[in-house]
Design an enzyme around this catalytic site. Structure first.
Site, mmCIF file in Angstrom:
data_model
loop_
_atom_site.group_PDB
_atom_site.id
_atom_site.type_symbol
_atom_site.label_atom_id
_atom_site.label_comp_id
_atom_site.label_asym_id
_atom_site.label_seq_id
_atom_site.Cartn_x
_atom_site.Cartn_y
_atom_site.Cartn_z
ATOM 1 C CE LYS A 1 15.159 -36.260 49.162
ATOM 2 N NZ LYS A 1 15.127 -34.766 49.145
ATOM 3 C CB SER B 1 17.867 -34.050 46.513
ATOM 4 O OG SER B 1 16.916 -33.537 47.580
ATOM 5 C CB SER C 1 15.202 -31.113 47.143
ATOM 6 O OG SER C 1 16.399 -30.833 46.950
#
Lengths: 472, 86
Positions: free
Chosen positions: A81, A157, A181
């Site tokens: 990420k 997220s 997330s």
């Protein structure tokens, strides 16, 4: 020989590599080819580190050929990420604010994966600073759900982390989880998402969202894959104030056999009463409990505190901490923040110091309460969300957020480990998921339960068709 | 808003049944934005004010059942106790 990549799991690839039946270079080339072919439809990568990946793959191959096998992550193509810092590689957290930001050091989690011999394929999309909804003013488009690439949202997220794994554009990915997330996008994309206990994995070098709620987690096809990833990234870090100096067990050692003797606390009211989930989700949860019972587990319905109690606590803490992180830049670089993040950030300016401290005091009570109620059991079973993947174009208006609780943030408040695993599909072909939480630092047991469930049901073997991409 | 909207983080947060933020929050947000020279539109200020009003509800809720004698949930620990090198 390169196996069929979409059906391959991390554990299977690792076994083949260890046996010298699969070349890390061939495997990496296979994923790079898939990224070229499909990521134009998925938008999961912000940056593909092709040259580095091939260097690392060749190095892994040389080491393994010479008899220096480092372990299950050796030669495994993975991605990070983009809120996880990587030395010499742009790290943006999907924001214009950090456009061109090149860290000088790796985050601890990136460093650990490098030491484990992993092959970094690239940096993955996320919500802006892991917090904002997709808006057209952002530098990159939002990642799309591989189960419905035309308009399906991945949840947030860790959008790119879930989408890349589900589209088989990486064998596994690292995400971060502040209110769900890792688990929420994993659930909406039909893969497994593990949030370890608070303190299990260092956050040093991860661009913070909320200091006291942030976790680093693993996304992959199966619980076993998550266990192998956790093995590589777990461990005490004296420079992360939240890091816990606890032993790191062999997380995959208990992933076998049935569930005889395992006691499961089934918390239904969070998704049947406090917030009413879709029929498909409630039905899948009943079937999940039945399966666990068939595997030998004892299932008891348990009442916990209402969902809202955790929600209010999490909201105050996360909003205040996010604003504290961004206070200076927000005032000086306002124009570079996305439209949604502008309004979300400024809310935090109105939380008082007393509000924040009271929320942290209440949080301790909530953590003590769940510890007490969970004491007679080994794991907690509940839903991972209330709805399957929404339309991506509807996930826009989020200037205000969190009035209603989500079912994942509970464990960010309490710090317990939790995993989401696929437990079926709705009539539209979208994945459903359950959530299994454990006692602090007992990831081993929740992974064991998740693994046994996966073996009994096989939901984790389904793959998205990527029909739109293939037709193009 | 559609029902799925409430399944995860992106949800509406307004302060009153009719969906409008309290006047006090509006004025407060407008003044704070002006003080920091943040060029929010009136529509954005209304959204933020709605959120602030809901945050106030949350702030009340987290105070429930807290007792004077209960210790705070966290405290300062000297960096050396954590093994900091920097």
């Amino acid at each position: 020989m390169t196996p069929d990549l979409p059906s391959l799991t991390l554990a299977e690839a690792a076994a083949l590599i260890a046996a010298k039946k699969l070349s890390p270079v061939d495997l990496t080339l296979g994923y790079l080819d898939r990224i070229r072919r499909y990521d134009g439809y998925i938008n999961s990568y912000l940056l593909v580190t092709e040259e580095l990946a091939l260097q690392q793959a060749h190095k892994a191959e040389r080491e393994i050929t010479a008899g220096h096998y480092r372990g299950p992550m050796h030669g495994i193509p993975y991605a990070l990420k983009d809120n996880i810092e990587t030395a010499g590689i742009v790290t943006t957290a999907h924001s214009k604010v950090l456009r061109g930001n090149i860290p000088t050091a790796d985050a601890v989690v990136a460093d650990r994966l490098k030491l484990a011999g992993g092959v970094l394929l690239g940096k993955l999309a996320c919500l802006e600073f892991a917090h904002a909804s997709p808006t057209p003013d952002q530098l990159w488009p939002p990642a799309r759900n591989p189960w419905k690439t035309t308009h399906g949202f991945t949840g947030g997220s860790s959008t790119g982390s879930a989408a890349a794994v589900a589209a088989s554009l990486a064998l596994c990915a690292v995400g971060t989880d502040t209110g769900g997330s890792v688990r929420n996008p994993a659930a909406l994309c039909g893969i497994a998402g593990l949030m370890p206990t608070y303190g299990r994995v260092s956050r040093r070098g991860v661009i913070p969202y909320s200091f006291s709620l942030d976790h680093v987690g693993a996304l992959a096809w199966t619980a076993r894959d998550c266990a192998l990833m956790l093995q590589a990234i777990a461990g005490f870090d004296a420079e992360d104030p939240g890091s816990a100096e606890v032993p790191t067990p062999d997380f995959a050692a208990a992933l076998h056999g049935d569930l005889k003797g395992v006691r499961v606390a089934w918390v239904r009211h969070w998704y049947e009463k406090d917030t009413v989930a879709d029929d498909d989700i409630r039905s899948a949860m009943k079937e999940t409990a039945t399966t666990l019972r068939t595997l030998g587990a004892t299932i008891e319905e348990v009442t916990m505190l209402p969902l809202e109690d955790y929600h209010h606590c999490k909201l105050i803490i996360s909003v205040a901490e996010f604003y504290a992180v961004h206070e200076v830049e927000f005032a000086s670089r306002y124009a570079e923040y996305g439209a949604d993040l502008k309004t979300k950030t400024f809310q935090g300016a109105f939380v008082s110091a007393a509000d924040y401290i009271q929320a942290q005091r209440q949080r301790r009570k909530l953590a003590q309460d769940i510890t007490r109620r969970l004491a007679p059991y080994d794991v907690l079973l509940t839903a991972a969300n209330f709805r399957p993947a929404p339309r991506i174009d509807a996930a826009r208006d989020s200037a205000t957020f969190f009035r209603h609780p989500n079912i994942t943030a509970i464990f960010n408040v309490t710090g317990n480990p939790a995993i989401s695993v696929c437990n079926g599909f709705n009539s539209g072909g979208l994945p459903l998921a359950c959530q299994i939480a454990g006692k602090p630092f007992d990831e081993t047991t929740l992974l064991r339960v998740a693994h046994a469930y996966e073996q009994a049901t096989g939901w984790h073997k389904r793959r998205p068709a990527l029909a739109e991409a293939q037709a193009a | 808003l559609p029902s799925w909207f409430y399944s995860f983080s992106f949800v509406d947060m307004t302060s009153k049944d009719d969906g409008s933020p309290a006047a006090s929050s509006l004025a407060e947000v407008r003044a704070a934005a002006k003080a920091l020279a943040l060029p929010f539109t009136e529509a954005e200020i209304a959204k933020i004010a709605g959120a602030v009003a809901s945050l106030r509800v949350s702030a009340e809720r987290v105070r429930l059942d807290l007792q004077l004698t209960q210790e705070p949930a966290f405290g300062f620990r000297h960096p050396s106790a954590l093994g900091h090198k920097r």
